[in-house]
Design a protein around this motif. Structure first.
Motif, PDB file in Angstrom:
ATOM      1  N   LYS A  19       0.856  -1.185   0.000  1.00 54.25           N
ATOM      2  CA  LYS A  19       0.000   0.000   0.000  1.00 54.25           C
ATOM      3  C   LYS A  19       0.893   1.236   0.000  1.00 54.25           C
ATOM      4  O   LYS A  19       1.799   1.360   0.819  1.00 54.25           O
ATOM      5  N   VAL A  20       0.629   2.132  -0.933  1.00 56.09           N
ATOM      6  CA  VAL A  20       1.413   3.358  -1.063  1.00 56.09           C
ATOM      7  C   VAL A  20       0.521   4.532  -0.676  1.00 56.09           C
ATOM      8  O   VAL A  20      -0.484   4.791  -1.329  1.00 56.09           O
ATOM      9  N   THR A  21       0.900   5.217   0.397  1.00 54.82           N
ATOM     10  CA  THR A  21       0.083   6.320   0.896  1.00 54.82           C
ATOM     11  C   THR A  21       0.775   7.674   0.798  1.00 54.82           C
ATOM     12  O   THR A  21       0.165   8.697   1.116  1.00 54.82           O
ATOM     13  N   ASN A  22       2.045   7.670   0.379  1.00 55.67           N
ATOM     14  CA  ASN A  22       2.733   8.952   0.202  1.00 55.67           C
ATOM     15  C   ASN A  22       3.916   8.782  -0.753  1.00 55.67           C
ATOM     16  O   ASN A  22       4.275   7.669  -1.118  1.00 55.67           O
ATOM     17  N   SER A  23       4.503   9.894  -1.114  1.00 54.77           N
ATOM     18  CA  SER A  23       5.590   9.896  -2.096  1.00 54.77           C
ATOM     19  C   SER A  23       6.837   9.185  -1.588  1.00 54.77           C
ATOM     20  O   SER A  23       7.558   8.566  -2.368  1.00 54.77           O
ATOM     21  N   PHE A  50      -2.092   1.453  -9.475  1.00 57.32           N
ATOM     22  CA  PHE A  50      -2.756   1.189  -8.203  1.00 57.32           C
ATOM     23  C   PHE A  50      -4.248   0.917  -8.357  1.00 57.32           C
ATOM     24  O   PHE A  50      -4.886   1.424  -9.280  1.00 57.32           O
ATOM     25  N   ALA A  53      -7.729   1.182  -3.454  1.00 59.30           N
ATOM     26  CA  ALA A  53      -7.219   1.199  -2.084  1.00 59.30           C
ATOM     27  C   ALA A  53      -5.733   1.573  -2.030  1.00 59.30           C
ATOM     28  O   ALA A  53      -5.094   1.415  -0.995  1.00 59.30           O
ATOM     29  N   ASN A  54      -5.185   2.064  -3.141  1.00 57.93           N
ATOM     30  CA  ASN A  54      -3.766   2.416  -3.256  1.00 57.93           C
ATOM     31  C   ASN A  54      -2.837   1.227  -3.056  1.00 57.93           C
ATOM     32  O   ASN A  54      -1.702   1.377  -2.622  1.00 57.93           O
ATOM     33  N   SER A  88      -5.489   4.532 -10.299  1.00 57.18           N
ATOM     34  CA  SER A  88      -4.562   5.656 -10.182  1.00 57.18           C
ATOM     35  C   SER A  88      -3.159   5.209 -10.572  1.00 57.18           C
ATOM     36  O   SER A  88      -2.856   4.012 -10.583  1.00 57.18           O
ATOM     37  N   LEU A 125      -1.580  10.376  -9.268  1.00 54.57           N
ATOM     38  CA  LEU A 125      -1.280  10.693  -7.868  1.00 54.57           C
ATOM     39  C   LEU A 125      -0.035  11.568  -7.737  1.00 54.57           C
ATOM     40  O   LEU A 125       0.019  12.454  -6.885  1.00 54.57           O
TER      41      LEU A 125
END
Length: 151
Positions: A19-23, A50, A53-54, A88, A125
């Motif tokens: 899961k990727v939630t930021n850079s 993605f 849910a990323n 995304s 994103l």
């Protein structure tokens, strides 16, 4: 008259969910999938895909170029995203010079890709410019130097 048959397929055999939630997480993940010997030698473009849910569906190797440029074909990026049923994407490319400043062509392709993605309801994103020592995030409009983060 014969017409060519077109086949579209996508297969994900990887059971590990990332899961990727930021850079920063995106940078850490993509760096593990980049040949570090080429990072400072040849410009490359990759696309991270993605779901809603990323969760990372996969990484598409878009192109390899020369020392100062490579091809970014928006139609191919979007066709891959559609084929993977991606919600995304993050566009990633390296600057072999290590300079983490976007060029005018970098800015232009980001704007065009964002506009094209919105038509297909795919979210861009971020666009990361990476080097061995850090990355630039178009989303944050900021350089993140990993050497500084380790202090």
């Amino acid at each position: 008259m014969e017409v060519a048959e077109i086949k579209v397929s996508y297969s994900n055999t990887n059971s590990e969910k990332v899961k990727v939630t930021n850079s920063q997480i995106a940078y850490d993940v993509i760096l593990k999938h980049w040949d570090l010997n080429i990072l400072e030698f040849q410009e490359e473009v990759k696309v991270m895909l993605f779901n809603r849910a990323n969760i990372l569906l996969g990484i598409y190797e878009m192109s390899k170029g020369g020392i100062s440029g490579t091809v970014v074909d928006i139609r191919i990026i979007l066709s891959v995203a559609l084929k993977c049923n991606s919600s995304s994407i993050i566009l990633v490319h390296n600057h072999p010079s290590g300079r983490l400043v976007p060029s005018e062509p970098d800015k232009a392709i980001t704007k065009r890709l964002k506009e094209a993605c919105s038509i297909l309801d795919i979210e861009l994103l971020d666009h990361l410019i990476i080097s061995r020592d850090g990355f630039y995030s178009f989303d944050k409009d900021k350089v993140f130097n990993t050497n500084l983060l380790e202090l």
